[in-house]
Design a protein around this motif. Structure first.
Motif, PDB file in Angstrom:
ATOM      1  N   ASN A   4       0.865  -1.170   0.000  1.00  0.00           N
ATOM      2  CA  ASN A   4       0.000   0.000   0.000  1.00  0.00           C
ATOM      3  C   ASN A   4       0.907   1.227   0.000  1.00  0.00           C
ATOM      4  OD1 ASN A   4      -2.356   1.507   0.111  1.00  0.00           O
ATOM      5  ND2 ASN A   4      -2.430   1.484   2.334  1.00  0.00           N
ATOM      6  N   ASP A   5       1.423   1.574  -1.189  1.00  0.00           N
ATOM      7  CA  ASP A   5       2.418   2.645  -1.294  1.00  0.00           C
ATOM      8  C   ASP A   5       1.804   4.031  -1.463  1.00  0.00           C
ATOM      9  OD1 ASP A   5       1.490   2.584  -3.878  1.00  0.00           O
ATOM     10  OD2 ASP A   5       3.416   2.041  -4.783  1.00  0.00           O
ATOM     11  N   GLY A   6       0.493   4.108  -1.464  1.00  0.00           N
ATOM     12  CA  GLY A   6      -0.163   5.404  -1.600  1.00  0.00           C
ATOM     13  C   GLY A   6      -0.535   5.750  -3.021  1.00  0.00           C
ATOM     14  N   SER A   7      -0.121   4.932  -3.994  1.00  0.00           N
ATOM     15  CA  SER A   7      -0.466   5.246  -5.388  1.00  0.00           C
ATOM     16  C   SER A   7      -1.952   5.021  -5.667  1.00  0.00           C
ATOM     17  CB  SER A   7       0.401   4.427  -6.350  1.00  0.00           C
ATOM     18  OG  SER A   7       0.185   3.047  -6.157  1.00  0.00           O
ATOM     19  N   ASP A  94      -0.907   2.357   6.408  1.00  0.00           N
ATOM     20  CA  ASP A  94      -0.783   3.673   5.785  1.00  0.00           C
ATOM     21  C   ASP A  94       0.549   4.375   5.990  1.00  0.00           C
ATOM     22  OD1 ASP A  94      -3.397   3.602   4.751  1.00  0.00           O
ATOM     23  OD2 ASP A  94      -4.232   4.300   6.652  1.00  0.00           O
ATOM     24  N   ALA A  95       1.614   3.644   6.239  1.00  0.00           N
ATOM     25  CA  ALA A  95       2.904   4.293   6.495  1.00  0.00           C
ATOM     26  C   ALA A  95       3.332   5.192   5.343  1.00  0.00           C
ATOM     27  CB  ALA A  95       3.981   3.244   6.770  1.00  0.00           C
ATOM     28  N   ASP A  96       3.099   4.775   4.096  1.00  0.00           N
ATOM     29  CA  ASP A  96       3.495   5.586   2.939  1.00  0.00           C
ATOM     30  C   ASP A  96       2.453   6.636   2.578  1.00  0.00           C
ATOM     31  OD1 ASP A  96       5.870   4.195   2.688  1.00  0.00           O
ATOM     32  OD2 ASP A  96       5.132   2.866   1.121  1.00  0.00           O
ATOM     33  N   LEU A  97       1.213   6.409   2.996  1.00  0.00           N
ATOM     34  CA  LEU A  97       0.121   7.320   2.664  1.00  0.00           C
ATOM     35  C   LEU A  97       0.019   8.475   3.663  1.00  0.00           C
ATOM     36  CD1 LEU A  97      -2.044   7.347   0.460  1.00  0.00           C
ATOM     37  CD2 LEU A  97      -3.527   6.070   1.984  1.00  0.00           C
ATOM     38  N   LYS A 100       1.383  12.066   3.116  1.00  0.00           N
ATOM     39  CA  LYS A 100       0.736  12.822   2.041  1.00  0.00           C
ATOM     40  C   LYS A 100      -0.542  13.523   2.513  1.00  0.00           C
ATOM     41  CE  LYS A 100       2.487   9.550  -1.359  1.00  0.00           C
ATOM     42  NZ  LYS A 100       2.150   8.583  -2.389  1.00  0.00           N
ATOM     43  N   ASP A 123       3.335  -0.809   5.363  1.00  0.00           N
ATOM     44  CA  ASP A 123       2.737  -0.619   4.046  1.00  0.00           C
ATOM     45  C   ASP A 123       2.492  -1.932   3.316  1.00  0.00           C
ATOM     46  OD1 ASP A 123       5.302  -1.388   3.400  1.00  0.00           O
ATOM     47  OD2 ASP A 123       5.742   0.359   2.171  1.00  0.00           O
ATOM     48  N   LYS A 124       2.686  -3.063   3.985  1.00  0.00           N
ATOM     49  CA  LYS A 124       2.575  -4.350   3.311  1.00  0.00           C
ATOM     50  C   LYS A 124       1.459  -5.208   3.892  1.00  0.00           C
ATOM     51  CE  LYS A 124       7.420  -4.294   2.153  1.00  0.00           C
ATOM     52  NZ  LYS A 124       7.560  -2.924   2.608  1.00  0.00           N
TER      53      LYS A 124
END
Length: 160
Positions: A4-7, A94-97, A100, A123-124
């Motif tokens: 879950n990289d935020g893309s 949501d670590a990568d999200l 943002k 994120d995994k």
């Protein structure tokens, strides 16, 4: 393993019911995590590969939640409502999200005012199906190619 990289930020359930009175992705406002396209063994056609949109979400709390743990979905990972609320509230995927959210109103809205980002967030999402030890690994590039081939085919028959 899905990242879950935020893309693809995901969305929130509308809480609408289908023709059978079922809330397929859960009650209104619950988080739907979207991990994009993936390939998997097609349980409907043994030996074939299916392309699926992999999402993780709650399900109808009355009719489908009691069936969790049985093969009832074509691709989604169904989780209990309380677990969905817990993961969402603490941003556990949501670590990568999360970084943002301050500059992206869509992500800020997705998180909501009660969001409390956990310092333990990642994120995994790792999904393990121990019932099929020889199941093929997902190939996102193959999934994209199959999806593109299907889209091209649909264009060709709609323009004929």
């Amino acid at each position: 393993m899905m990242i879950n990289d935020g893309s693809i930020p995901g969305y929130r359930a509308q809480g609408t019911v289908n023709q059978n009175g079922i809330r397929g992705i859960g009650a209104k406002g619950l988080r739907v995590y979207d991990f994009g396209w993936s390939t998997t063994a097609d349980w409907r056609h043994p030996g074939q590969v299916a392309v699926v949109r992999l999402e993780m979400h709650a399900t109808d709390p009355v009719y489908l939640e009691p069936k969790l743990g049985t093969p009832e979905s074509e691709a989604c990972i169904h989780i209990p409502t309380k677990f969905n609320v817990f993961i969402d509230h603490h941003g556990l995927l949501d670590a990568d999200l999360a970084p943002k959210a301050a500059s992206d109103p869509e992500i800020a809205w997705l998180f909501g005012p009660d969001h409390v980002q956990s310092p333990l967030a990642g994120d995994k999402l790792v999904v393990v199906d121990s019932s099929e030890p020889d199941a093929p690994l997902s190939d996102p590039q193959e999934a994209q190619q199959i999806e593109q081939n299907w889209a091209n085919y649909m264009k060709s028959i709609n323009h004929s």
